[in-house]
Structures are given as structure tokens and as C-alpha cells.
Scaffold this motif. Sequence first.
Motif, PDB file in Angstrom:
ATOM      1  N   GLU A 161     -13.356  -6.711 -18.754  1.00 39.83           N
ATOM      2  CA  GLU A 161     -13.873  -7.109 -20.067  1.00 39.83           C
ATOM      3  C   GLU A 161     -12.904  -8.128 -20.718  1.00 39.83           C
ATOM      4  OE1 GLU A 161     -15.299  -3.574 -22.304  1.00 39.83           O
ATOM      5  OE2 GLU A 161     -14.089  -4.494 -23.903  1.00 39.83           O
ATOM      6  N   ILE A 162     -11.614  -7.823 -20.625  1.00 36.32           N
ATOM      7  CA  ILE A 162     -10.617  -8.722 -21.237  1.00 36.32           C
ATOM      8  C   ILE A 162     -10.556 -10.059 -20.482  1.00 36.32           C
ATOM      9  CG2 ILE A 162      -8.150  -9.027 -21.766  1.00 36.32           C
ATOM     10  CD1 ILE A 162      -8.079  -5.911 -22.198  1.00 36.32           C
ATOM     11  N   MET A 163     -10.616  -9.998 -19.158  1.00 33.24           N
ATOM     12  CA  MET A 163     -10.604 -11.238 -18.377  1.00 33.24           C
ATOM     13  C   MET A 163     -11.809 -12.099 -18.762  1.00 33.24           C
ATOM     14  SD  MET A 163      -7.910 -11.571 -16.518  1.00 33.24           S
ATOM     15  CE  MET A 163      -8.314 -12.850 -15.353  1.00 33.24           C
ATOM     16  N   TYR A 191      -2.979 -14.360 -21.079  1.00 33.62           N
ATOM     17  CA  TYR A 191      -3.989 -13.302 -21.242  1.00 33.62           C
ATOM     18  C   TYR A 191      -4.077 -12.333 -20.058  1.00 33.62           C
ATOM     19  CZ  TYR A 191      -7.168 -16.367 -18.537  1.00 33.62           C
ATOM     20  OH  TYR A 191      -7.746 -17.159 -17.577  1.00 33.62           O
ATOM     21  N   PHE A 192      -3.500 -12.714 -18.909  1.00 31.63           N
ATOM     22  CA  PHE A 192      -3.484 -11.796 -17.760  1.00 31.63           C
ATOM     23  C   PHE A 192      -2.684 -10.537 -18.136  1.00 31.63           C
ATOM     24  CE2 PHE A 192      -3.839 -16.168 -16.624  1.00 31.63           C
ATOM     25  CZ  PHE A 192      -4.903 -16.205 -15.754  1.00 31.63           C
ATOM     26  N   SER A 193      -1.657 -10.747 -18.980  1.00 36.00           N
ATOM     27  CA  SER A 193      -0.882  -9.600 -19.476  1.00 36.00           C
ATOM     28  C   SER A 193      -1.762  -8.687 -20.327  1.00 36.00           C
ATOM     29  CB  SER A 193       0.287 -10.070 -20.354  1.00 36.00           C
ATOM     30  OG  SER A 193       1.330 -10.589 -19.582  1.00 36.00           O
ATOM     31  N   THR A 194      -2.600  -9.286 -21.176  1.00 32.24           N
ATOM     32  CA  THR A 194      -3.467  -8.456 -22.023  1.00 32.24           C
ATOM     33  C   THR A 194      -4.405  -7.633 -21.148  1.00 32.24           C
ATOM     34  OG1 THR A 194      -3.372 -10.276 -23.608  1.00 32.24           O
ATOM     35  CG2 THR A 194      -4.923  -8.509 -24.091  1.00 32.24           C
ATOM     36  N   ALA A 195      -4.948  -8.261 -20.092  1.00 26.15           N
ATOM     37  CA  ALA A 195      -5.860  -7.524 -19.196  1.00 26.15           C
ATOM     38  C   ALA A 195      -5.103  -6.405 -18.476  1.00 26.15           C
ATOM     39  CB  ALA A 195      -6.490  -8.483 -18.190  1.00 26.15           C
ATOM     40  N   ALA A 196      -3.869  -6.692 -18.036  1.00 18.98           N
ATOM     41  CA  ALA A 196      -3.114  -5.684 -17.286  1.00 18.98           C
ATOM     42  C   ALA A 196      -2.559  -4.576 -18.189  1.00 18.98           C
ATOM     43  CB  ALA A 196      -1.976  -6.349 -16.509  1.00 18.98           C
ATOM     44  N   TYR A 197      -2.118  -4.949 -19.394  1.00 24.33           N
ATOM     45  CA  TYR A 197      -1.470  -3.962 -20.277  1.00 24.33           C
ATOM     46  C   TYR A 197      -2.449  -3.263 -21.226  1.00 24.33           C
ATOM     47  CZ  TYR A 197       3.322  -5.362 -19.006  1.00 24.33           C
ATOM     48  OH  TYR A 197       4.491  -5.590 -18.341  1.00 24.33           O
ATOM     49  N   GLN A 198      -3.437  -4.008 -21.751  1.00 28.96           N
ATOM     50  CA  GLN A 198      -4.349  -3.381 -22.721  1.00 28.96           C
ATOM     51  C   GLN A 198      -5.639  -2.891 -22.077  1.00 28.96           C
ATOM     52  OE1 GLN A 198      -2.256  -6.081 -24.126  1.00 28.96           O
ATOM     53  NE2 GLN A 198      -1.243  -4.209 -24.758  1.00 28.96           N
ATOM     54  N   GLY A 199      -5.892  -3.305 -20.843  1.00 25.29           N
ATOM     55  CA  GLY A 199      -7.079  -2.796 -20.140  1.00 25.29           C
ATOM     56  C   GLY A 199      -6.734  -1.418 -19.604  1.00 25.29           C
ATOM     57  N   GLU A 200      -7.367  -0.398 -20.171  1.00 24.10           N
ATOM     58  CA  GLU A 200      -7.008   0.970 -19.779  1.00 24.10           C
ATOM     59  C   GLU A 200      -7.460   1.298 -18.356  1.00 24.10           C
ATOM     60  OE1 GLU A 200      -5.435   3.687 -21.622  1.00 24.10           O
ATOM     61  OE2 GLU A 200      -4.626   1.841 -22.488  1.00 24.10           O
ATOM     62  N   GLU A 228       7.603   0.607 -21.012  1.00 22.06           N
ATOM     63  CA  GLU A 228       8.602   0.649 -19.951  1.00 22.06           C
ATOM     64  C   GLU A 228       8.928   2.045 -19.436  1.00 22.06           C
ATOM     65  OE1 GLU A 228      11.776  -1.720 -21.477  1.00 22.06           O
ATOM     66  OE2 GLU A 228      10.601  -3.544 -21.363  1.00 22.06           O
ATOM     67  N   HIS A 229       7.932   2.810 -19.099  1.00 20.74           N
ATOM     68  CA  HIS A 229       8.235   4.004 -18.324  1.00 20.74           C
ATOM     69  C   HIS A 229       7.307   4.047 -17.127  1.00 20.74           C
ATOM     70  CE1 HIS A 229       5.086   5.690 -20.858  1.00 20.74           C
ATOM     71  NE2 HIS A 229       5.753   5.147 -21.844  1.00 20.74           N
ATOM     72  N   LYS A 230       7.719   4.869 -16.172  1.00 20.71           N
ATOM     73  CA  LYS A 230       7.167   4.745 -14.832  1.00 20.71           C
ATOM     74  C   LYS A 230       5.637   4.815 -14.741  1.00 20.71           C
ATOM     75  CE  LYS A 230       8.071   5.351 -10.147  1.00 20.71           C
ATOM     76  NZ  LYS A 230       7.793   6.452  -9.277  1.00 20.71           N
ATOM     77  N   GLU A 231       5.040   5.840 -15.352  1.00 21.11           N
ATOM     78  CA  GLU A 231       3.593   6.005 -15.166  1.00 21.11           C
ATOM     79  C   GLU A 231       2.840   4.826 -15.761  1.00 21.11           C
ATOM     80  OE1 GLU A 231       4.988   9.319 -17.173  1.00 21.11           O
ATOM     81  OE2 GLU A 231       6.120   8.569 -15.466  1.00 21.11           O
ATOM     82  N   ALA A 232       3.278   4.404 -16.956  1.00 20.26           N
ATOM     83  CA  ALA A 232       2.600   3.273 -17.594  1.00 20.26           C
ATOM     84  C   ALA A 232       2.749   2.022 -16.721  1.00 20.26           C
ATOM     85  CB  ALA A 232       3.201   3.032 -18.976  1.00 20.26           C
ATOM     86  N   LEU A 233       3.961   1.779 -16.247  1.00 22.26           N
ATOM     87  CA  LEU A 233       4.191   0.571 -15.431  1.00 22.26           C
ATOM     88  C   LEU A 233       3.425   0.611 -14.115  1.00 22.26           C
ATOM     89  CD1 LEU A 233       7.921  -0.509 -15.808  1.00 22.26           C
ATOM     90  CD2 LEU A 233       5.882  -1.637 -16.657  1.00 22.26           C
ATOM     91  N   GLN A 234       3.291   1.805 -13.539  1.00 29.18           N
ATOM     92  CA  GLN A 234       2.549   1.925 -12.276  1.00 29.18           C
ATOM     93  C   GLN A 234       1.088   1.500 -12.492  1.00 29.18           C
ATOM     94  OE1 GLN A 234       3.667   2.444  -9.248  1.00 29.18           O
ATOM     95  NE2 GLN A 234       1.589   2.305  -8.398  1.00 29.18           N
ATOM     96  N   LYS A 235       0.497   1.954 -13.600  1.00 25.07           N
ATOM     97  CA  LYS A 235      -0.897   1.591 -13.886  1.00 25.07           C
ATOM     98  C   LYS A 235      -1.014   0.089 -14.128  1.00 25.07           C
ATOM     99  CE  LYS A 235      -2.666   5.856 -15.789  1.00 25.07           C
ATOM    100  NZ  LYS A 235      -2.644   6.569 -17.076  1.00 25.07           N
ATOM    101  N   ILE A 236      -0.034  -0.458 -14.848  1.00 28.27           N
ATOM    102  CA  ILE A 236      -0.055  -1.889 -15.142  1.00 28.27           C
ATOM    103  C   ILE A 236       0.064  -2.686 -13.842  1.00 28.27           C
ATOM    104  CG2 ILE A 236       1.229  -3.741 -16.309  1.00 28.27           C
ATOM    105  CD1 ILE A 236       1.960  -1.419 -18.405  1.00 28.27           C
ATOM    106  N   PHE A 237       0.954  -2.228 -12.957  1.00 30.55           N
ATOM    107  CA  PHE A 237       1.116  -2.875 -11.649  1.00 30.55           C
ATOM    108  C   PHE A 237      -0.224  -2.871 -10.899  1.00 30.55           C
ATOM    109  CE2 PHE A 237       1.877  -2.295  -7.056  1.00 30.55           C
ATOM    110  CZ  PHE A 237       2.534  -3.482  -6.773  1.00 30.55           C
ATOM    111  N   GLU A 238      -0.903  -1.727 -10.903  1.00 20.26           N
ATOM    112  CA  GLU A 238      -2.183  -1.645 -10.189  1.00 20.26           C
ATOM    113  C   GLU A 238      -3.223  -2.579 -10.786  1.00 20.26           C
ATOM    114  OE1 GLU A 238      -2.971   2.567 -10.179  1.00 20.26           O
ATOM    115  OE2 GLU A 238      -1.223   2.896  -8.883  1.00 20.26           O
TER     116      GLU A 238
END
Length: 221
Positions: free
Chosen positions: A130-132, A114-123, A172-182
Motif C-alpha cells: 500500500e505504501i509503495m 519512501y522505501f524506508s516508510t514501506a519497510a518500517y511503517q508497513g506492518e 532498534e531491537h532485534k524483533e523489530a529489525l528482523q521484520k523490517i529486514f524481511e
Amino acid sequence: MRLAFLNKILKPSFIVNYRFIVLEGIDGSGKSTLAENIKKHFSKNHFCIKLSEPTELNLWGRELRKILKSKASLNEKLSLKLRRLFKKDRLWDIKNRIKPALQENKIVILDRYYFSTAAYQGENQKEADEIMREYTEDNRILQPDCVLYLKIKPEYTLKRMAKRNEAEEIFEHKEALQKIFERYEYIVSNYANEAKIIVLDAGLNEKELASAALAALNEKR
Ligand code: TYD
């Protein structure tokens, strides 16, 4: 002779500190390779299985894969849909694969949870929180014994993925991945009380990363 035999059958439960191990990190961070290497290591002495989510084993998981492979543009509605599908697929996975394996005394290595859901679906951070909360406060959700977070910046993983010539999925493109990383970084620093999160340097080579992970897993909880 009798003692040696006893040691042999008792040893596994003494040296395994973690049974439910989750791997997290952005796309291309090396989770699948690390999961394989951890599995190989533990398979010498224990039963160990490697699982990943989405599962593709039920309707929700299959729909998830279809959406992730499509070039659908991400928006709030789609994120909410993904969130709902991931929850259903995950509850199915807990009931049908994770719990039964743990009950059989296997070590479970799960590639994304679920950490992926928080990182990827949490805008944003608020949604990630909220997801965590949604997952940490739901008692149907089995909490992992530890999370190995493979930390690496998107610029490096994008290069790796380009070399492998992998088909791009929608994140898998840069801006999306940067936000996910953050968002991963935010989760790691804010949820240390809710989960045991071990940060690994995913810039290491395959062998070094496996050694670092195994050393961390060998330390007492
Ligand atoms: P995965 O097959 O693990 O991809 P990879 O091996 O490249 O890490 O996951 C596919 C995609 O699904 C990946 O881009 C991350 C995304 N995903 C979410 O958006 N939310 C989630 O909860 C999970 C588990 C995955």
C-alpha cells in the motif's frame, strides 16, 4: 588544448549514470558512511550533496525526530501518524532540497526515502505494498534514478550498534529489525520494475563496500 578544455567541461555529464541516488537498509547497515564515501568520490569532479530523511527542517520532520527518539511503544495508530508525517516531510524535501539541487546539476545522495516508510511503517506485506503504491503512483514524488540497498542481517548490525554505543531508537531491537529486514527483502524482490534497486553486501568492510557501490554506479543504466 581546446579539446582538453572541452573534455574537462563535458566529461561530468558523460560519466554520471545516476543523479538521484537513494541509500536504503536497516539501522546500522552503514548508509551514512557509504553516503559520505560516495560523496567524497564524486566531489572530485562534480557537485554532490548528501541529504537524509527525516529532515528536521520543518515542523513535521522535527516531530518525527522527537517520536523516533522517544521510547513510545509502536502500534497501528503511531505507525499511521509516522506515515503521515513522513509524507509531509518528504514532499517538503522534494520541493525545497532535492529538486533544486538536481536543477543545479548536482548529484543527490539521499540517506533513506519512501522505501524506508514501506519497510518500517508497513506492518505486513499488504501495508508495505500500500505504501509503495502510495509513493509510486503519486506524481509529486520524484522517483530516484537508483536505490542502493545495503543488505545485512539484524544480528550483525545490532553488534555494530552496541559497539558504537548508540542510543537506541524505537526500531532498534532485534524483533523489530528482523521484520523490517524481511520487508526490505520483499520490496527488493517485488519492485524491480518500479525502481532500479542495486543490492550490496553490507557485511563488507567500509572500503570494499564503497568500491562495490561505485562500481555499480559506474555501470551503464
Ligand atoms: P536515520 O536517522 O536514517 O537512522 P539511521 O542512521 O540509524 O539509519 O533514521 C532514523 C529512524 O527513522 C530509523 O530507525 C528509521 C526510521 N524511519 C522510518 O521509520 N520511516 C522512514 O520513512 C524513514 C525515512 C526513517
